[in-house]
Scaffold this motif. Sequence first.
Motif, mmCIF file in Angstrom:
data_model
loop_
_atom_site.group_PDB
_atom_site.id
_atom_site.type_symbol
_atom_site.label_atom_id
_atom_site.label_comp_id
_atom_site.label_asym_id
_atom_site.label_seq_id
_atom_site.Cartn_x
_atom_site.Cartn_y
_atom_site.Cartn_z
ATOM 1 N N HIS A 34 -42.131 5.180 -46.296
ATOM 2 C CA HIS A 34 -41.407 6.431 -46.089
ATOM 3 C C HIS A 34 -42.270 7.581 -46.609
ATOM 4 C CE1 HIS A 34 -38.107 9.122 -45.313
ATOM 5 N NE2 HIS A 34 -38.273 9.627 -46.521
ATOM 6 N N ALA A 35 -43.082 8.111 -45.701
ATOM 7 C CA ALA A 35 -44.000 9.195 -46.032
ATOM 8 C C ALA A 35 -44.414 9.874 -44.733
ATOM 9 C CB ALA A 35 -45.233 8.642 -46.758
ATOM 10 N N PRO A 36 -44.870 11.116 -44.796
ATOM 11 C CA PRO A 36 -45.318 11.798 -43.587
ATOM 12 C C PRO A 36 -46.385 10.992 -42.839
ATOM 13 C CG PRO A 36 -45.158 13.356 -45.393
ATOM 14 C CD PRO A 36 -44.957 11.989 -45.982
ATOM 15 N N THR A 37 -46.299 11.037 -41.518
ATOM 16 C CA THR A 37 -47.222 10.310 -40.650
ATOM 17 C C THR A 37 -48.164 11.288 -39.943
ATOM 18 O OG1 THR A 37 -45.644 10.436 -38.817
ATOM 19 C CG2 THR A 37 -45.562 8.451 -40.214
ATOM 20 N N PRO A 38 -49.242 10.768 -39.369
ATOM 21 C CA PRO A 38 -50.124 11.613 -38.546
ATOM 22 C C PRO A 38 -49.392 12.058 -37.270
ATOM 23 C CG PRO A 38 -51.168 9.518 -39.102
ATOM 24 C CD PRO A 38 -49.745 9.399 -39.493
ATOM 25 N N VAL A 39 -49.921 13.056 -36.599
ATOM 26 C CA VAL A 39 -49.319 13.485 -35.332
ATOM 27 C C VAL A 39 -49.866 12.694 -34.147
ATOM 28 C CG1 VAL A 39 -48.676 15.801 -36.093
ATOM 29 C CG2 VAL A 39 -50.931 15.412 -35.063
ATOM 30 N N THR A 40 -50.930 11.934 -34.371
ATOM 31 C CA THR A 40 -51.510 11.121 -33.302
ATOM 32 C C THR A 40 -51.708 9.690 -33.783
ATOM 33 O OG1 THR A 40 -53.793 11.621 -33.936
ATOM 34 C CG2 THR A 40 -52.764 13.091 -32.318
ATOM 35 N N LEU A 41 -51.806 8.802 -32.820
ATOM 36 C CA LEU A 41 -52.144 7.415 -33.080
ATOM 37 C C LEU A 41 -53.183 7.049 -32.022
ATOM 38 C CD1 LEU A 41 -49.606 4.540 -33.723
ATOM 39 C CD2 LEU A 41 -51.849 4.200 -32.731
ATOM 40 N N PRO A 42 -54.459 7.019 -32.398
ATOM 41 C CA PRO A 42 -55.517 6.784 -31.412
ATOM 42 C C PRO A 42 -55.256 5.533 -30.563
ATOM 43 C CG PRO A 42 -56.461 7.399 -33.520
ATOM 44 C CD PRO A 42 -54.992 7.185 -33.755
ATOM 45 N N GLY A 43 -55.375 5.719 -29.254
ATOM 46 C CA GLY A 43 -55.180 4.614 -28.325
ATOM 47 C C GLY A 43 -53.747 4.431 -27.874
ATOM 48 N N ALA A 44 -52.816 5.146 -28.494
ATOM 49 C CA ALA A 44 -51.400 5.051 -28.121
ATOM 50 C C ALA A 44 -50.905 6.427 -27.673
ATOM 51 C CB ALA A 44 -50.562 4.558 -29.294
ATOM 52 N N LYS A 45 -49.846 6.417 -26.938
ATOM 53 C CA LYS A 45 -49.248 7.670 -26.499
ATOM 54 C C LYS A 45 -48.120 8.025 -27.463
ATOM 55 C CE LYS A 45 -46.937 9.919 -22.675
ATOM 56 N NZ LYS A 45 -46.425 9.809 -21.323
ATOM 57 N N VAL A 46 -48.165 9.225 -28.031
ATOM 58 C CA VAL A 46 -47.075 9.707 -28.862
ATOM 59 C C VAL A 46 -46.031 10.281 -27.907
ATOM 60 C CG1 VAL A 46 -46.377 11.267 -30.709
ATOM 61 C CG2 VAL A 46 -48.646 10.205 -30.760
ATOM 62 N N VAL A 47 -44.820 9.736 -27.987
ATOM 63 C CA VAL A 47 -43.767 10.075 -27.034
ATOM 64 C C VAL A 47 -42.737 10.982 -27.694
ATOM 65 C CG1 VAL A 47 -42.053 9.121 -25.441
ATOM 66 C CG2 VAL A 47 -44.091 7.789 -26.016
#
Length: 167
Positions: A34-47
């Motif tokens: 439970h902590a802030p996450t990145p805005v991107t995940l390389p290789g995946a689509k952020v939906v």
Amino acid sequence: MTQVASQLEARPFSAEDKDWGVAPQDIIRKGSYHAPTPVTLPGAKVVATHALAQSLQGNSKPVLINVLTGSWVNALPGSVWLSGAGQGAGFDDPTQARMAKRLDELTGGDKTKPVVFYCLSSECWLSYNAALRAQRLGYANVGWYRGGVDSWKAAGLPVERIDRDQW
């Protein structure tokens, strides 16, 4: 859901696009989920919420996977609950083996079938980790619904209670 989903504006809900300046990573985060996450995940689509709601109305719906832990969860309708799929020590642990088996069942062995992972909110690493696991297993259309249940509910979309995980 169809009427509400079609009326959604293409705008963020419940901090699903908030940038805390967290760098993306390609390894499993261990603990402090439970902590802030990145805005991107390389290789995946952020939906985003509106895009996910629209994709669930089409003929080629993604496999939705809730990876929250607990004795029950609120979930997006039509989801599969794989409690703990975002936990573990790395890509060679027992969770990875379980994930490989279950994803194969859910997709009928089709590694091009879209799969979307989510958890509670953009401050939850469990779905990020699970998406990394799917990528490592060779799935080509991995989505990460960063906003999770909180964003879905903030958009006024329905959730359902799941009382038993589907591992």
